[in-house]
Motif scaffolding. Structure first.
Motif: not given
Length: 620
Positions: A102-120, A142-145
């Protein structure tokens, strides 16, 4: 609180505590007082999987070369730690500094596979800020994918502020410059996102409105401001030799799935398999200079101490300098006592000769990916290999001493018939018969084993098969069982094995792959009901999704079993992946006629990739 750490008491109660402690070899450390931008880079799966992903290693290295930026890593906590963190109200933290995300400016999340969506959603919620982007304030990251799934990000669009369309080496500098201006001013979050949407390759979903037709199909996805682009064009690295590459990759504490030095030899693929999304979205094909790769190999081995090196690309056999590179690696690595791990290669005389030199043939299986059982189906999918190629390769392999072969297929491909599916068993049988014809009895060592496995076809955006229907879950199972029965009828059935995938995971993947924003609530509800780590069969529960579909009035078969009209507007039509829809339409029609399309080196098909001014389109 700006820094935290799990107590030894907590770490001793969870499986593999080294997933969470950081301090690995080559981990980057910086003085936070000199940093303007803090970027938490997340792979929404367990540490061992995330640490194997080359894309994060590249961005981690690239961001940390900047004096104003500190990139740290975060992964999904395994269910045992997830439970403790919720009970004890411990916020999700990064490995480098143990700081709350929460203290960060960006949270960058890689979306490799549709079955990871709930983990996001798990990552965002454990971080302690709102799951839905519209509820976040200027104080929230800022959440960036990024990653392949962002070529249709609509099912998860409400959870993200930004999606980065294309290759990460291109547009982050412009985004960071804008962010520093935003951070130092009274610019609102909405104003920042509005300005960010004008940067090449940046898609801000809140700047676009999605409307629907009465039948539930998409009518349009259009910008809400006139200065926001109607289409977001992906960005690509045009000079691949100058792209940054990590010479000091972080070395995981645990045995990761790719725990070795990795050389990326090429991006893109010339083949044009019609089911393959990666082969379309990563165009144009670009190669790395072989002398540069030799230099990288030596430097990375020196900086890591690894005892194994491998090559990475979609189709390594098509790398023009492969012979030169492999001969160099085998000679140099032998001196250094480093193993050369080969990727899946086309089975020809050169490849088999190389494999004999670097592999213990008594232990290693040879792998073919025919993808379809019949030649008719291989032509439909534009696989580019014939049964003769497969049998000749198998014959050469058996002569070379191999007696274990793995074959990979798909079931439920467009226009597939029972006869096509039966071809999986028949081809496997032909290969087994070839072994006994080729290898004299007195020369046979060990037992022949042919292992065929079948996944279920899932149509993906930006492929010629994006219009195709999927089979229903019951049909998938019935077809797989029919193939298994056909295996049991073969003469050499004791030498043959057949396995097939879980149909429910494939069906759900199909829903999200071509879904729209209406599915975000389904994902949210399934997550709240307990769904995380859906890619792991021991945690996956389809019943949660069935209930979420029902509760939201959604028929999931609308997204899977329906053939799309050729002129239907897709949820991803506002994204430009570099291949034109007209080209994909042409390939869809050509596929149904069973006509093969030449690869990019033999003849340009006018897919649209030449617009980037780089790669195979220009003879590189």
């Amino acid at each position: 609180m700006s820094k935290l750490a799990l107590s030894d008491e907590i770490l001793m109660t969870v499986e593999k505590p080294s997933r969470y402690i950081g301090h690995e070899v080559n981990m980057v450390e910086k003085d936070l007082s000199k940093i303007d931008i803090r970027f938490a880079m997340c792979f929404p799966d367990v540490y061992e999987i995330g640490m194997s992903y080359l894309g994060i290693q590249i961005l981690y290295d690239m961001f940390n070369r900047r004096e104003d930026t500190y990139c740290e890593r975060v992964y999904s906590p395994w269910p045992d730690l997830d439970k403790i963190m919720r009970e004890k109200n411990i916020p999700l933290f990064t490995l480098e500094t143990q700081s709350p995300v929460k203290d960060f400016d960006f949270l960058g999340i890689t979306l490799q596979y549709e079955m990871c969506y709930t983990n996001i959603l798990q990552v965002i919620e454990l971080s302690g800020f709102p799951i839905y982007a519209e509820e976040r304030s200027k104080d929230d990251p800022i959440v960036i994918g990024g990653g392949p799934c962002i070529y249709n990000p609509e099912p998860v669009a409400p959870f993200f502020d930004i999606f980065y369309i294309g290759e990460g080496e291109v547009s982050y500098n412009d985004l960071f410059i804008l962010y520093k201006k935003y951070k130092a001013s009274d610019m609102t979050r909405h104003e920042f996102l509005h300005e960010a949407s004008k940067i090449k390759g940046i898609y801000v979903p809140s700047m676009y409105e999605c409307t629907y037709n009465e039948d539930g199909t998409v009518n349009n996805v259009s910008p809400i401001y006139p200065d926001v682009p109607k289409k977001i064009k992906k960005v690509v690295v045009t000079d691949f030799n100058k792209a940054p590459y990590p010479m000091k990759p972080v070395i995981p504490y645990l045995r990761a799935t790719q725990d070795r030095v990795v050389l990326e030899v090429m991006r893109g693929c010339i083949r044009g398999c019609r089911f393959c999304q990666a082969g379309m979205i990563y165009r144009p094909t670009r190669q790395k200079n072989v002398e540069l790769l030799k230099k990288y190999a030596n430097e990375m081995l020196k900086n890591t101490g690894y005892e194994e090196i491998s090559l990475s690309s979609l189709s390594t056999s098509d790398y023009l300098s492969l012979k030169d590179l492999l001969e160099y690696l085998m000679d140099e690595m032998d001196k250094k006592h480093v193993n050369v791990s080969l990727p899946s290669l086309r089975i020809d005389a050169f490849s088999l000769d190389v494999m004999k030199k670097v592999q213990d043939i008594k232990k290693v299986s040879l792998t073919f990916a025919p993808e379809a059982g019949s030649q008719r189906m291989r032509d439909v999918i534009n696989k580019g290999i014939t049964e003769e190629d497969i049998l000749n390769g198998s014959r050469d392999a058996f002569k070379g001493g191999w007696n274990k072969v793995k074959l990979y297929f798909m079931l439920g491909l467009p226009t597939e018939t029972d006869e096509d599916a039966e071809g999986i068993a028949l081809l496997s049988e032909k290969i087994s018969e070839l072994y006994f014809e080729t290898v004299p009895k007195e020369e046979r060592v060990g037992t022949l084993q042919i292992t065929a496995s079948a996944s279920y076809f899932v149509p993906k955006p930006f492929t010629p098969f994006q219009w195709a229907p999927m089979l229903g879950r019951e049909e998938y199972v019935a077809r797989a069982r029919h193939v298994k029965d056909t295996f049991n009828l073969q003469l050499n059935k004791k030498r043959l094995r057949f396995a097939y995938h879980d149909q429910d995971i494939s069906v759900l993947e199909g829903v999200f792959a071509r879904g729209d924003r209406k599915l975000a609530k389904v994902i949210y509800d399934a997550y709240k009901a307990g769904s995380i780590f859906d890619a792991w069969t021991e945690f996956f529960d389809m019943e949660r999704y069935y209930k979420a579909f029902r509760d939201n009035g959604i028929d999931y078969k609308f997204y899977t079993e329906r053939e799309r009209d050729i002129d239907e507007v897709f949820p991803w039509d506002h994204i430009d992946a570099g291949v034109s829809k007209s080209f994909l339409k042409s390939e869809w029609e050509t596929a149904r006629k069973g006509i093969v399309t030449s690869n990019c080196r033999d003849k340009c098909q006018g897919c649209g990739g030449a617009a980037f001014g780089s790669g195979v389109c220009f003879g590189q």
